[in-house]
Motif scaffolding. Structure first.
Motif, short mmCIF file in Angstrom:
data_model
loop_
_atom_site.label_atom_id
_atom_site.label_comp_id
_atom_site.label_asym_id
_atom_site.label_seq_id
_atom_site.Cartn_x
_atom_site.Cartn_y
_atom_site.Cartn_z
N SER A 189 39.12 39.46 47.07
CA SER A 189 38.38 38.19 47.14
C SER A 189 36.91 38.44 46.82
O SER A 189 36.24 37.60 46.24
N GLY A 249 37.21 37.99 43.20
CA GLY A 249 38.40 37.21 42.89
C GLY A 249 38.42 35.82 43.50
O GLY A 249 39.15 34.95 43.00
N GLY A 263 42.96 46.47 44.88
CA GLY A 263 42.88 45.03 45.06
C GLY A 263 43.59 44.25 43.96
O GLY A 263 44.07 44.83 42.98
N GLY A 264 43.63 42.93 44.14
CA GLY A 264 44.38 42.06 43.24
C GLY A 264 43.97 42.16 41.77
O GLY A 264 44.80 41.99 40.87
N ASN A 317 45.13 43.69 36.39
CA ASN A 317 44.76 43.05 35.12
C ASN A 317 44.25 44.11 34.12
O ASN A 317 43.10 44.54 34.18
P1 ADP Z 1 41.91 40.10 49.43
O1 ADP Z 1 42.81 41.04 50.16
O2 ADP Z 1 40.48 40.53 49.35
O3 ADP Z 1 42.06 38.66 49.79
P2 ADP Z 1 43.52 40.86 47.06
O4 ADP Z 1 43.21 42.29 46.89
O5 ADP Z 1 44.87 40.47 47.56
O6 ADP Z 1 42.38 40.13 47.89
O7 ADP Z 1 43.28 40.15 45.65
C1 ADP Z 1 43.38 38.75 45.51
C2 ADP Z 1 42.50 38.31 44.39
O8 ADP Z 1 42.99 38.86 43.17
C3 ADP Z 1 42.50 36.80 44.24
O9 ADP Z 1 41.18 36.35 44.35
C4 ADP Z 1 43.06 36.57 42.84
O10 ADP Z 1 42.36 35.54 42.17
C5 ADP Z 1 42.85 37.90 42.15
N1 ADP Z 1 43.88 38.13 41.13
C6 ADP Z 1 45.21 37.97 41.24
N2 ADP Z 1 45.81 38.21 40.07
C7 ADP Z 1 44.84 38.56 39.19
C8 ADP Z 1 44.82 38.91 37.80
N3 ADP Z 1 45.93 39.01 37.07
N4 ADP Z 1 43.62 39.17 37.24
C9 ADP Z 1 42.49 39.10 37.97
N5 ADP Z 1 42.45 38.77 39.25
C10 ADP Z 1 43.60 38.50 39.87
#
Ligand code: ADP
Length: 423
Positions: A250, A288, A382-383, A387
Motif C-alpha cells: 500500500s 500501491g 509486496g503486491g 508486475n
Molecule cells: P499491503 O500488505 O501493504 O496492503 P500488498 O503487499 O498486499 O499491500 O500489495 C497490495 C498493493 O499491490 C495494492 O495497492 C495493489 O494496488 C498493488 N498491486 C496489485 N497488483 C499489482 C500489479 N499487477 N501491479 C502493480 N501493483 C499491484
C-alpha cells in the motif's frame, strides 16, 4: 540421522504464520492462523489470542517433523508492549498495540531523551511504559516490560526478562553501545527493562511440558527474535552491504543493508542493528494505495501488458492518497499530484508507475547522501513485485538490477534466525 529443521513464527498485524526450513533454506512446512477474538471486559484479550495462536501453530507443524526441529524463533509487531508480573509472567494490563499512541507520556519522554530520538513518538515503547507507570496505581514492585515477541518466546523457554536489540530499539536501547543509555537507566521504571541479546541468540531449551506434549526433541532450543518488518527483510536473504529490499505494498518502504548507521528524524530514517551491519530504512506515503484507488488488480495486469517499459513516461506525478510526505521529501503539506490525466489508461498507469520509480530512486539517493552504503541490487516484496513491466521500468530508472525476492514472509526470516541460533 534425519536432517534438522528450524521453526520460525511471525505474529503480524492480522494473523500469524509459521515456516519450517532446513539448513539450505528449503521450506518443509508452512501455515497460517487468524487470531481468535477473545474478549475480556468489553475489549479484545490480545494476550490470550496470541498465546492461543502460538500453540495452534505448534499443533499445525506436522507431527512427523516436530522431532526434527532443532530451534525455534519468532517475530512480533514493533512496539507492541506488555507489562507483566515478573514472577508469573501474567500480563498486568491490556497489551499496548504497535500503533497505539500514548501522547500523555510524550512531554516527559522528550524531556529525558536526546532530541529526535526514536522514543520521541507517542507510539514508542518508552511512551507506553511511561504512560503505564504514571497512570496505573497498582503495586509496581514485581513488574517487567516485555515486547510481544519476548513474551511469546517466554511461553516457550520459561526464562523471564529477555529481549533482542531490534525490539528494544523503541524503548531506548542503544544498539551501538549495546546497553541501555544512562538517561534511561536513571529513571525509576528502568527496573522493568528486559536484558537484551542479538536477534537469533539461543536463550535455552524448549520447556519440558511443551516438548513432551507436542513431541519436539529434547535438545530443541528457543532463540531471541526480532520485529516483523526486520524478519521480512531477513527473508529476502539480502546479506551483503549494498543489497536492498523495496516493499511495494500500500505504501513504498525501502530497507538497505549498510556498513554505516544513519539516522535523520526529518525524514523518519533510522537504522536497526544486524550483527556488524546496519539495516537502514525509510517509508514513503506513495505506493500501491493510489493504484488501488484507480484500478482493480485485474486492470493493473491488463493495462501493464501494453506498457513499453523501455520508454520513459513524460508524466511527472507525485502519487499520494492524502496530503503529506515524509520520505524522501519531508513535507507534511505536500499535495498529491496526478495531473494531467491522459485519455489513455495505459499512459496514465505508465506515468504513475514511472513516477513511483523516480521516488524510489530519490529515496536510495537520499540514503546515500545521508551516509549509507551505496545500493547495488534491489529485491522487491509486496503486491507490486509481481508486475514485471514495473520491474523493468524501475531497473531503467534506478540503473540497478531489480529482482523479485524469492522469500518475503516474515515467518521465513524468523526461521532463519532460529537457524542462526544453532550455528
Ligand atoms: P499491503 O500488505 O501493504 O496492503 P500488498 O503487499 O498486499 O499491500 O500489495 C497490495 C498493493 O499491490 C495494492 O495497492 C495493489 O494496488 C498493488 N498491486 C496489485 N497488483 C499489482 C500489479 N499487477 N501491479 C502493480 N501493483 C499491484
Amino acid at each position: 540421522a534425519s536432517e534438522r529443521l528450524y521453526l520460525g513464527m511471525d505474529f503480524g498485524t492480522s494473523g500469524a504464520r509459521y515456516a519450517l526450513i532446513d539448513r539450505q533454506g528449503t521450506i518443509h512446512a508452512e501455515g497460517k492462523r487468524e487470531y481468535p477474538n477473545y474478549m475480556k471486559e468489553d475489549s479484545l484479550d490480545w494476550a490470550l489470542s496470541w498465546k492461543t495462536t502460538l500453540f495452534s501453530l505448534l499443533e499445525d507443524v506436522p507431527v512427523h517433523l516436530r522431532p526434527l526441529v532443532a530451534s525455534i524463533s519468532l517475530d512480533g509487531t514493533s512496539a507492541t508492549t506488555l507489562i507483566i508480573n515478573s514472577n508469573t509472567g501474567e500480563p498486568l494490563a491490556r497489551p499496548y498495540l504497535y500503533n497505539e499512541s500514548c501522547p500523555d507520556a510524550l512531554p516527559l519522554v522528550k524531556s529525558i531523551a536526546p532530541i529526535n530520538h526514536t522514543v520521541c513518538s507517542g507510539s514508542s515503547t518508552l511512551c507506553k511504559l511511561v504512560s503505564w507507570w504514571n497512570n496505573d496505581d497498582s503495586d509496581k514492585k514485581s513488574t517487567m516490560l516485555l515486547h510481544q515477541a519476548d513474551w511469546l518466546l517466554w511461553l516457550l523457554h520459561g526464562q523471564l526478562g529477555v529481549s533482542d536489540y531490534n525490539n528494544a530499539l523503541k524503548v531506548g536501547y542503544d544498539p551501538e553501545a549495546d546497553s541501555y543509555p544512562d538517561w534511561l537507566l536513571s529513571q525509576p521504571y528502568a527496573q522493568l527493562l528486559p536484558i537484551v541479546k542479538a536477534p537469533g541468540t539461543s536463550i535455552g531449551h524448549l520447556k519440558g511440558d511443551i516438548r513432551t506434549q507436542f513431541g519436539f526433541s529434547e535438545d530443541c532450543i528457543v532463540c531471541t527474535g526480532t520485529t516483523d518488518s526486520i524478519a521480512a527483510f531477513l527473508a529476502a536473504r539480502a546479506t551483503k552491504p549494498g543489497k536492498a529490499v523495496t516493499s511495494l505494498g500500500s505504501t513504498l518502504a525501502i530497507k538497505l543493508l549498510s556498513t554505516t548507521r544513519i539516522e535523520d528524524a526529518r525524514y523518519g530514517v533510522y537504522s536497526h542493528r544486524l550483527d556488524d551491519k546496519w539495516l537502514v530504512g525509510g517509508a514513503s506515503n506513495t505506493g500501491g494505495a493510489v493504484l488501488k484507488e484507480n484500478f482493480s488488480d485485474e486492470q493493473l495486469e491488463k493495462l501493464s501488458e501494453h506498457i513499453n517499459p523501455m520508454e520513459a513516461s513524460p508524466l511527472d506525478y507525485y502519487p499520494l492518497k492524502s496530503v503529506g510526505e515524509r520520505f524522501p521529501v519531508a513535507n507534511p503539506k505536500m499535495e498529491p499530484r496526478l495531473h494531467p490525466r491522459p485519455e489513455s489508461d495505459v499512459e496514465y498507469l505508465h506515468g504513475i508507475l514511472e513516477s513511483i520509480a523516480r521516488i524510489e530512486a530519490k529515496a536510495y539517493m537520499l540514503l546515500k547522501d545521508l551516509g549509507a552504503t551505496q545500493v547495488d541490487e534491489v529485491f522487491t516484496a509486496g503486491g507490486g513485485a509481481k508486475n514485471d513491466k514495473w520491474t523493468k521500468i524501475r531497473e531503467r530508472v534506478l540503473g540497478l538490477p531489480v529482482n523479485r525476492a524469492t522469500q518475503t514472509e516474515a515467518a521465513y526470516g524468523a526461521a532463519l534466525l532460529a537457524l542462526k541460533g544453532c550455528q
